[in-house]
Design a protein around this motif. Structure first.
Motif, PDB file in Angstrom:
ATOM      1  N   ASN A  22       0.799  -1.224   0.000  1.00 56.20           N
ATOM      2  CA  ASN A  22       0.000   0.000   0.000  1.00 56.20           C
ATOM      3  C   ASN A  22       0.833   1.277   0.000  1.00 56.20           C
ATOM      4  O   ASN A  22       0.291   2.367   0.163  1.00 56.20           O
ATOM      5  CB  ASN A  22      -0.950  -0.011   1.199  1.00 56.20           C
ATOM      6  CG  ASN A  22      -1.976  -1.116   1.078  1.00 56.20           C
ATOM      7  OD1 ASN A  22      -2.661  -1.228   0.074  1.00 56.20           O
ATOM      8  ND2 ASN A  22      -2.056  -1.954   2.086  1.00 56.20           N
ATOM      9  N   LYS A  23       2.150   1.154  -0.154  1.00 55.47           N
ATOM     10  CA  LYS A  23       3.073   2.300  -0.232  1.00 55.47           C
ATOM     11  C   LYS A  23       2.889   3.247   0.957  1.00 55.47           C
ATOM     12  O   LYS A  23       2.702   4.448   0.790  1.00 55.47           O
ATOM     13  CB  LYS A  23       2.894   3.033  -1.551  1.00 55.47           C
ATOM     14  CG  LYS A  23       3.218   2.168  -2.759  1.00 55.47           C
ATOM     15  CD  LYS A  23       3.011   2.926  -4.048  1.00 55.47           C
ATOM     16  CE  LYS A  23       3.429   2.080  -5.211  1.00 55.47           C
ATOM     17  NZ  LYS A  23       2.416   1.249  -5.770  1.00 55.47           N
ATOM     18  N   LEU A  24       2.961   2.708   2.158  1.00 60.23           N
ATOM     19  CA  LEU A  24       2.765   3.476   3.384  1.00 60.23           C
ATOM     20  C   LEU A  24       4.062   3.801   4.108  1.00 60.23           C
ATOM     21  O   LEU A  24       4.028   4.364   5.198  1.00 60.23           O
ATOM     22  CB  LEU A  24       1.849   2.692   4.343  1.00 60.23           C
ATOM     23  CG  LEU A  24       0.450   2.376   3.815  1.00 60.23           C
ATOM     24  CD1 LEU A  24      -0.280   1.478   4.792  1.00 60.23           C
ATOM     25  CD2 LEU A  24      -0.319   3.638   3.560  1.00 60.23           C
ATOM     26  N   GLN A  25       5.223   3.477   3.524  1.00 62.03           N
ATOM     27  CA  GLN A  25       6.491   3.635   4.236  1.00 62.03           C
ATOM     28  C   GLN A  25       6.792   5.084   4.578  1.00 62.03           C
ATOM     29  O   GLN A  25       7.313   5.370   5.649  1.00 62.03           O
ATOM     30  CB  GLN A  25       7.639   3.036   3.411  1.00 62.03           C
ATOM     31  CG  GLN A  25       8.941   2.941   4.186  1.00 62.03           C
ATOM     32  CD  GLN A  25       8.806   2.104   5.447  1.00 62.03           C
ATOM     33  OE1 GLN A  25       8.289   1.002   5.418  1.00 62.03           O
ATOM     34  NE2 GLN A  25       9.256   2.631   6.559  1.00 62.03           N
ATOM     35  N   SER A  26       6.447   6.038   3.704  1.00 62.85           N
ATOM     36  CA  SER A  26       6.739   7.441   4.009  1.00 62.85           C
ATOM     37  C   SER A  26       5.948   7.914   5.226  1.00 62.85           C
ATOM     38  O   SER A  26       6.467   8.663   6.061  1.00 62.85           O
ATOM     39  CB  SER A  26       6.439   8.330   2.802  1.00 62.85           C
ATOM     40  OG  SER A  26       5.059   8.314   2.494  1.00 62.85           O
ATOM     41  N   GLY A  27       4.721   7.478   5.368  1.00 59.46           N
ATOM     42  CA  GLY A  27       3.927   7.820   6.548  1.00 59.46           C
ATOM     43  C   GLY A  27       4.475   7.187   7.810  1.00 59.46           C
ATOM     44  O   GLY A  27       4.477   7.812   8.876  1.00 59.46           O
ATOM     45  N   MET A  28       4.955   5.967   7.685  1.00 52.49           N
ATOM     46  CA  MET A  28       5.556   5.294   8.834  1.00 52.49           C
ATOM     47  C   MET A  28       6.841   5.987   9.254  1.00 52.49           C
ATOM     48  O   MET A  28       7.128   6.121  10.443  1.00 52.49           O
ATOM     49  CB  MET A  28       5.828   3.819   8.511  1.00 52.49           C
ATOM     50  CG  MET A  28       4.590   3.002   8.228  1.00 52.49           C
ATOM     51  SD  MET A  28       3.431   2.955   9.598  1.00 52.49           S
ATOM     52  CE  MET A  28       4.356   2.010  10.773  1.00 52.49           C
ATOM     53  N   ASP A  29       7.616   6.475   8.275  1.00 51.68           N
ATOM     54  CA  ASP A  29       8.845   7.204   8.580  1.00 51.68           C
ATOM     55  C   ASP A  29       8.541   8.482   9.350  1.00 51.68           C
ATOM     56  O   ASP A  29       9.272   8.847  10.272  1.00 51.68           O
ATOM     57  CB  ASP A  29       9.614   7.534   7.297  1.00 51.68           C
ATOM     58  CG  ASP A  29      10.279   6.320   6.680  1.00 51.68           C
ATOM     59  OD1 ASP A  29      10.431   5.300   7.386  1.00 51.68           O
ATOM     60  OD2 ASP A  29      10.643   6.392   5.488  1.00 51.68           O
ATOM     61  N   LYS A  30       7.469   9.170   8.987  1.00 53.12           N
ATOM     62  CA  LYS A  30       7.086  10.402   9.688  1.00 53.12           C
ATOM     63  C   LYS A  30       6.794  10.121  11.157  1.00 53.12           C
ATOM     64  O   LYS A  30       7.232  10.853  12.046  1.00 53.12           O
ATOM     65  CB  LYS A  30       5.854  11.038   9.027  1.00 53.12           C
ATOM     66  CG  LYS A  30       6.137  11.622   7.674  1.00 53.12           C
ATOM     67  CD  LYS A  30       4.885  12.185   7.041  1.00 53.12           C
ATOM     68  CE  LYS A  30       5.194  12.696   5.642  1.00 53.12           C
ATOM     69  NZ  LYS A  30       4.007  13.242   4.986  1.00 53.12           N
ATOM     70  N   ILE A  31       6.077   9.070  11.419  1.00 51.47           N
ATOM     71  CA  ILE A  31       5.743   8.700  12.799  1.00 51.47           C
ATOM     72  C   ILE A  31       6.994   8.261  13.551  1.00 51.47           C
ATOM     73  O   ILE A  31       7.203   8.649  14.709  1.00 51.47           O
ATOM     74  CB  ILE A  31       4.678   7.580  12.802  1.00 51.47           C
ATOM     75  CG1 ILE A  31       3.362   8.117  12.230  1.00 51.47           C
ATOM     76  CG2 ILE A  31       4.469   7.027  14.207  1.00 51.47           C
ATOM     77  CD1 ILE A  31       2.337   7.056  11.948  1.00 51.47           C
TER      78      ILE A  31
END
Length: 98
Positions: A22-31
């Motif tokens: 789901n290409k969620l890695q950038s959001g996980m990096d922010k957290i």
């Protein structure tokens, strides 16, 4: 179509596959960067921190103390190194203190 995992996959493997699909890695990096800032800087700095935002590879930190902002500006490279080591990968390349 997504690859089907066997029933014997661990939760970590399933979550990693879900994040990649789901290409969620950038959001996980922010957290992860926000959590790393809180843990590395301690209560003294966190009490003067308003917000920590990761945009691309630049970390924007809003501080309420001009004196603290000046002190932290001297150690930007060390802070970047500490955060990237905490995360285990190079996420932050620059810090803007405001």
């Amino acid at each position: 179509m997504a690859k089907r995992l066997s029933n014997e996959s661990s939760i970590g493997e399933v979550l990693k596959a879900f994040i990649e699909t789901n290409k969620l890695q950038s959001g996980m990096d922010k957290i992860d960067v926000q959590a790393a800032w809180k843990s590395l800087m301690g209560n003294g700095v966190n009490s003067y921190t308003q917000e920590v935002i990761l945009k691309g590879s630049t970390l924007y930190v809003s501080l309420t103390s001009a004196v603290l902002r000046e002190e932290l500006s001297y150690g930007k490279t060390k802070i970047i190194t500490m955060i990237n080591e905490e995360l285990g990968k190079e996420v932050v390349k620059d810090i803007i203190l405001r």
